[in-house]
Structures are given as structure tokens and as C-alpha cells.
Write a protein that holds these residues in place. Structure first.
Motif, short mmCIF file in Angstrom:
data_model
loop_
_atom_site.label_atom_id
_atom_site.label_comp_id
_atom_site.label_asym_id
_atom_site.label_seq_id
_atom_site.Cartn_x
_atom_site.Cartn_y
_atom_site.Cartn_z
N PRO A 52 12.28 31.85 28.37
CA PRO A 52 13.21 31.48 29.53
C PRO A 52 14.27 30.53 28.72
O PRO A 52 13.95 29.52 28.25
CB PRO A 52 12.57 31.22 30.58
CG PRO A 52 11.19 30.66 29.92
CD PRO A 52 10.92 31.28 28.97
N HIS A 53 15.41 30.73 29.23
CA HIS A 53 16.52 29.85 28.93
C HIS A 53 17.01 29.79 27.31
O HIS A 53 17.79 29.06 26.97
CB HIS A 53 16.30 28.40 29.39
CG HIS A 53 15.90 28.22 30.87
ND1 HIS A 53 16.59 28.29 31.71
CD2 HIS A 53 14.62 28.05 31.06
CE1 HIS A 53 16.05 28.13 32.71
NE2 HIS A 53 14.71 28.02 32.55
N VAL A 54 16.27 30.74 26.67
CA VAL A 54 16.64 30.70 25.28
C VAL A 54 17.52 31.78 24.62
O VAL A 54 17.45 33.05 25.27
CB VAL A 54 15.36 31.05 24.49
CG1 VAL A 54 15.56 31.20 22.88
CG2 VAL A 54 14.44 29.53 24.67
N ASP A 55 18.73 31.50 23.79
CA ASP A 55 19.51 32.51 23.43
C ASP A 55 18.86 33.51 22.28
O ASP A 55 17.90 33.17 21.85
CB ASP A 55 21.03 31.90 23.21
CG ASP A 55 20.74 30.88 21.88
OD1 ASP A 55 20.00 31.02 21.03
OD2 ASP A 55 21.62 29.88 21.93
N SER B 85 14.85 41.59 22.40
CA SER B 85 15.70 41.94 23.33
C SER B 85 16.26 40.55 24.07
O SER B 85 15.44 39.66 24.01
CB SER B 85 15.52 43.10 24.29
OG SER B 85 14.18 42.38 25.04
N TYR B 86 17.39 40.58 24.53
CA TYR B 86 17.88 39.51 25.12
C TYR B 86 18.85 40.14 26.59
O TYR B 86 19.32 41.04 26.44
CB TYR B 86 18.82 38.85 24.12
CG TYR B 86 19.74 37.97 24.75
CD1 TYR B 86 19.20 36.46 24.85
CD2 TYR B 86 21.08 38.06 24.97
CE1 TYR B 86 20.04 35.64 25.40
CE2 TYR B 86 21.71 36.91 25.38
CZ TYR B 86 21.61 35.92 25.68
OH TYR B 86 22.24 34.98 26.03
N TRP B 87 18.63 38.98 27.24
CA TRP B 87 19.67 39.19 28.69
C TRP B 87 20.24 37.98 28.81
O TRP B 87 19.70 36.71 28.34
CB TRP B 87 18.71 39.77 29.67
CG TRP B 87 17.72 38.42 30.20
CD1 TRP B 87 16.53 38.18 30.07
CD2 TRP B 87 18.34 37.65 31.24
NE1 TRP B 87 16.17 37.20 30.74
CE2 TRP B 87 17.33 36.93 31.56
CE3 TRP B 87 19.45 37.47 32.38
CZ2 TRP B 87 17.11 35.79 32.50
CZ3 TRP B 87 19.42 36.52 33.04
CH2 TRP B 87 18.20 35.65 33.20
N ASP C 151 17.31 32.55 36.39
CA ASP C 151 17.82 31.74 35.14
C ASP C 151 19.24 32.53 34.72
O ASP C 151 19.55 33.58 35.02
CB ASP C 151 16.83 32.05 33.97
CG ASP C 151 15.44 31.09 34.46
OD1 ASP C 151 15.48 30.43 35.23
OD2 ASP C 151 14.45 31.64 34.06
N ARG C 152 19.78 31.85 33.58
CA ARG C 152 21.07 32.47 32.91
C ARG C 152 20.65 33.13 31.59
O ARG C 152 21.69 33.97 31.71
CB ARG C 152 21.83 31.00 32.66
CG ARG C 152 22.29 30.16 33.84
CD ARG C 152 23.40 30.72 34.75
NE ARG C 152 24.50 31.14 34.07
CZ ARG C 152 25.37 31.76 34.70
NH1 ARG C 152 25.20 32.27 35.82
NH2 ARG C 152 26.53 32.22 33.93
N GLN C 153 19.70 33.08 31.17
CA GLN C 153 19.34 33.92 29.84
C GLN C 153 17.82 33.81 29.58
O GLN C 153 17.07 32.93 30.14
CB GLN C 153 20.15 33.43 28.60
CG GLN C 153 19.97 31.92 28.27
CD GLN C 153 21.03 31.41 27.26
OE1 GLN C 153 21.70 32.33 26.77
NE2 GLN C 153 20.88 30.10 26.86
#
Length: 470
Positions: free
Chosen positions: A398-401, A431-433, A339-341
Motif C-alpha cells: 500500500p502507498h507504494v508506486d 501490477s499497479y493502481w 489509499d492513493r496508490q
């Protein structure tokens, strides 16, 4: 005259030889019957010909067919006599100056119909012509038998292929949904069914519809069929082959029913149900094939069901029915690769020990279930809620900013504060990636854990976001 008669006889027997060769080259019953009638009409235009066939023969070629039965109309009685005895029967000239002969279409193993020859207006049917027509009918009977045996052998091969392919598919350990969808589609195709479904009988007696069943099996209309069929098969563990169930169930939309129980170690596990709106749509051969198919499939199906139940237990927390921590870990690691984020939220029930000490562990468990339900109701189907351990829960989006993830966490904090009994609060660390920061799972968890610790330290009942400096 004698020379002319001999020549005509020679021509007829040459025609008999030709038509015999033609008959035995044909492997379709309708083709044999068409050839028989067209030949007779060409040779004997002064006679009228009909075919008496049983009701299970379909007429696709506009042949002069009458249904063979026990009524007294249209010569049925004499036709039935010829059919049962295998001998030619004759109706001599009647008031309408009509003579009729009934010649059975006879093979070595049985009689396959009756040829009716009608001589009107006093036209004479000589013994010579009669014998020739009977010989032709016998030849057609043998050809019909061969065509039927050929058709049966093709059907048997197709049936064996169906059982073999289905068994092979089941033994590949596919997902239950894929397996059942495959079985439903093959049964729909092989039996020309309107509806196909499978249901499993749980230990408590409730019914669980297998995935892959047609849409009708999720409708309320199914219940009257289930009640009737379940009651019948539970008594003797035998299948049901019903030509017209409306005889027993008034207002039934589907008339033709085949129900085959799934039995393992003399215990009823479930049932396969095949339905069609038209009465008497299925043949008994179809029912026997379905029995064989389900018999070969039952063990694999129940094993597949048990395997998926075990997998569910492994990846599901028994108390909260959220996912297990291990399952969430695996899903996050896969997400980071493809995924992207994504956003991770770690949730802790504030003062949970006090809840247990004040109200008891049963109320403590109920509080955990309440929070789990709030989490489930505030995330999407593709999001993952899990019991992290003890009074800690977690969400992965998943996929959530980050901004959207914070909003979801704050909504959950509010819902818990307002909707729990006894009233409790929760603290969240977020936390976020994304593809640029290259976090791994351990780093993602550590940042959420640090943020959760800070939320606890700052007074609880709040959301704190990761700090990239820590």
C-alpha cells in the motif's frame, strides 16, 4: 467556689455536646482526631496528649501520634492493654512526678486507638476531669468507627464499580490488546502499583506475556519473579500475597507482590501479577479485590485470547506463516477505497513440481518456507505477504508506486536465487493502481497474473510489469 465549679462543669458539658455534634458530622478519621486533640489542648493546656494508633494509620496532619506495638517503651505496654481490653488503664505518679492515663478510642465494633493523657510536674488529674476526658475519647471512638465504616462503604462501592466496569468492558468483545491495556491501567490506578502484568501459560508450559502489561514485563529482570511465582501457583492454584519478596529472592527490585492465578475448569491458564517497590505496600483488602476481579475476568480473557488465536489461524497460512489469500483480498479492497496508490506482486516458484519430485514434499515445504521468509524480510511491517495458493505467493504494497514496487520484486527474485537451498528461482508479475486509473481488485489481480504468465513464458527467474494494453 461551688457556683464557679458548677459553671465550669456546665461549660465543659456544653463543650462535650458541641464536640459530639461536630464529631458525628465528620466523615474523615484524621478530621476526628484533629478535632479531639485540639479540643483537649484548649480545655486542658496543663496536660499533654498523645494518640497511639496501629501502623496502618497514616498521619497527614502532624498529630501527636505514637505507633501502637508490644514494646515496653513510651507506655506502649499500658497502651496496648487499654487497646486489647477496651478499658482505661492508669499509670500513677512515678519518679518523674508524672501520672498517665490511657483511654481507648472505642466504638461499638472495636477499639480504634488509645488516647494518652500525661500530667507532668505533679499536676493533679481529678476524677471529674478524667471522666470527662474518657467520655470525650469514647465519643471520638464512635465517630472514628463511623468514619471508618463510611470509608469502607465508599471503598466497597468503588471496588464493585471496578469489577462491574471491567466485566462490562470485557464482554464488549474488544481486541485483546485494548482489553488488557484497560485492565492494567485500572489496576495501576486502584492499587497504586508500580508494575502490572498478565501472563498466559501455553499448553507446552512456556509463558506468553499478554499485551497491555507494563514495560517491565518485557525485560530480563522479570524472569526471577516468574520462575518463583509460577512454581508456587502451579502447586495449589492459590494466589500469592507477599509483603516483602526479597526475603525469598535476594536482590529483588520489587518487594510487594500480589499474584492471582487465572483458573478455568481447575486448570491453570495464566496469572495476574501486581508489583510495588516498597515492602508491605498492598493491603489484604487489595489482594481480595484483585482475586475477585481476576475471577470475574478469567473466562472473558481466555475466550478473547482463543478468539484472536482463531482469527490468526483464519488469516494466516499454517505452513509459511504468511497471511491467507482471503485476508490479503480484504486488505487490498479496503486499500483501493481509502489509499492513493498501491502495487501488487504475484510470485510463482519456478519448476516447483520438479523440486517435489526430486527432493520430496518435505523439502518442497521447506522451500516454500524459505521463500516466505525472504518475502517477510524484504517488506515493511504495513505491507502484506500472503500465500496465494500452492507454490504461488503474493505481496501487496500500500502507498507504494510502481517503480518502488518493481525494485522490491527484483530484490526478492535476486535473494531467492542466491539464498535458497536447494537453489531455486521465482518469477514475478507486477501490477499497479492509483486514484486515476480506478482499478478494482479483480483487474489488479488479472494484470499481475498476465504479467506472471509472460515472465514464465520468457524464461522465468525475472520480473514482468503489467501491460495496460492487455
Amino acid at each position: 467556689m461551688n457556683l464557679v465549679s458548677v459553671t465550669q462543669n456546665d461549660q465543659k458539658y456544653e463543650e462535650l455536646y458541641r464536640i459530639t455534634e461536630k464529631f458525628h458530622s465528620l466523615m474523615d478519621k484524621d478530621d476526628v482526631l484533629v478535632e479531639l486533640i485540639s479540643t483537649l489542648q484548649a480545655l486542658y493546656s496543663e496536660f499533654i496528649f498523645y494518640l497511639f494508633l496501629s501502623h496502618d494509620n497514616e498521619n497527614h496532619r502532624n498529630l501527636p501520634i505514637k505507633e501502637l506495638g508490644f514494646d515496653h517503651q513510651d507506655g506502649n505496654e499500658l497502651a496496648m492493654e487499654a487497646y486489647v481490653t477496651g478499658k482505661v488503664t492508669v499509670s500513677n505518679q512515678d519518679e518523674a512526678n508524672q501520672a498517665t492515663i490511657y483511654s481507648p478510642l472505642k466504638g461499638k465494633q472495636g477499639v480504634y486507638g488509645v488516647l494518652q493523657i500525661v500530667a507532668n510536674n505533679g499536676v493533679e488529674l481529678s476524677d471529674e476531669n478524667k471522666n470527662f476526658i474518657v467520655m470525650l475519647a469514647n465519643t471520638a471512638g464512635t465517630a472514628l468507627e463511623n468514619a471508618q465504616l463510611y470509608d469502607q462503604s465508599k471503598r466497597l462501592i468503588k471496588d464493585l464499580q471496578l469489577i462491574n466496569e471491567t466485566s462490562h468492558r470485557l464482554n464488549k468483545n474488544l481486541r485483546l490488546t485494548d482489553t488488557m491495556t484497560y485492565m492494567s491501567s485500572r489496576i495501576m490506578e486502584s492499587f497504586d502499583a508500580d508494575e502490572v502484568g498478565f501472563f498466559y501459560i501455553n499448553p507446552d508450559g512456556t509463558i506468553q506475556i499478554f499485551p497491555g502489561s507494563t514495560k517491565f514485563f518485557s525485560s530480563d529482570e522479570l524472569q526471577i519473579y516468574l520462575d518463583y511465582i509460577k512454581g508456587k501457583i502451579e502447586k495449589d492454584l492459590e494466589g500469592l500475597f507477599i509483603g516483602d519478596i526479597s526475603t525469598y529472592l535476594s536482590g529483588a527490585e520489587y518487594s510487594s507482590i500480589m499474584a492471582v492465578p487465572m483458573v478455568q475448569s481447575d486448570s491453570l491458564k495464566g496469572c495476574a501479577l501486581v508489583m510495588h517497590k516498597n515492602p508491605y505496600h498492598f493491603s489484604f483488602d487489595m489482594f481480595k479485590l484483585l482475586q475477585s476481579l481476576i475471577h470475574h475476568s478469567t473466562l472473558a480473557l481466555t475466550n478473547s485470547l482463543l478468539r484472536e488465536e482463531l482469527e490468526t489461524l483464519v488469516k494466516t497460512d499454517h505452513l509459511t506463516q504468511l497471511h491467507s489469500r482471503n485476508h490479503m483480498n480484504n486488505r487490498i479492497e479496503k486499500s483501493i477505497k481509502v489509499d492513493r496508490q498501491g502495487t501488487f506482486v504475484l510470485i510463482d516458484i519456478d519448476n516447483f513440481k520438479m523440486v517435489n519430485d526430486t527432493y520430496g514434499h518435505q523439502i518442497g515445504d521447506d522451500v516454500l518456507i524459505q521463500v516466505a521468509n525472504i518475502i517477510r524480510n524484504n517488506i515493511r511491517e504495513q505491507d502484506i505477504g500472503a500465500r496465494w495458493g500452492g507454490e504461488e505467493l503474493a505481496i501487496y504494497l500500500p502507498h507504494v508506486d510502481l517503480e518502488a514496487g518493481i525494485a522490491i520484486a527484483e530484490r526478492i527474485v535476486t535473494r531467492v536465487r542466491e539464498d535458497t537451498t536447494p537453489a531455486i528461482t521465482v518469477s514475478c508479475g507486477v501490477s499497479y493502481w492509483n486514484a486515476e486509473n480506478q482499478y478494482n481488485f479483480d483487474q489488479l489481480f488479472k494484470k499481475a497474473d498476465n504479467a506472471l504468465y509472460e515472465a514464465k513464458s520468457l524464461g522465468k527467474d525475472q520480473v514482468i510489469v503489467q501491460s495496460d494494453t492487455k
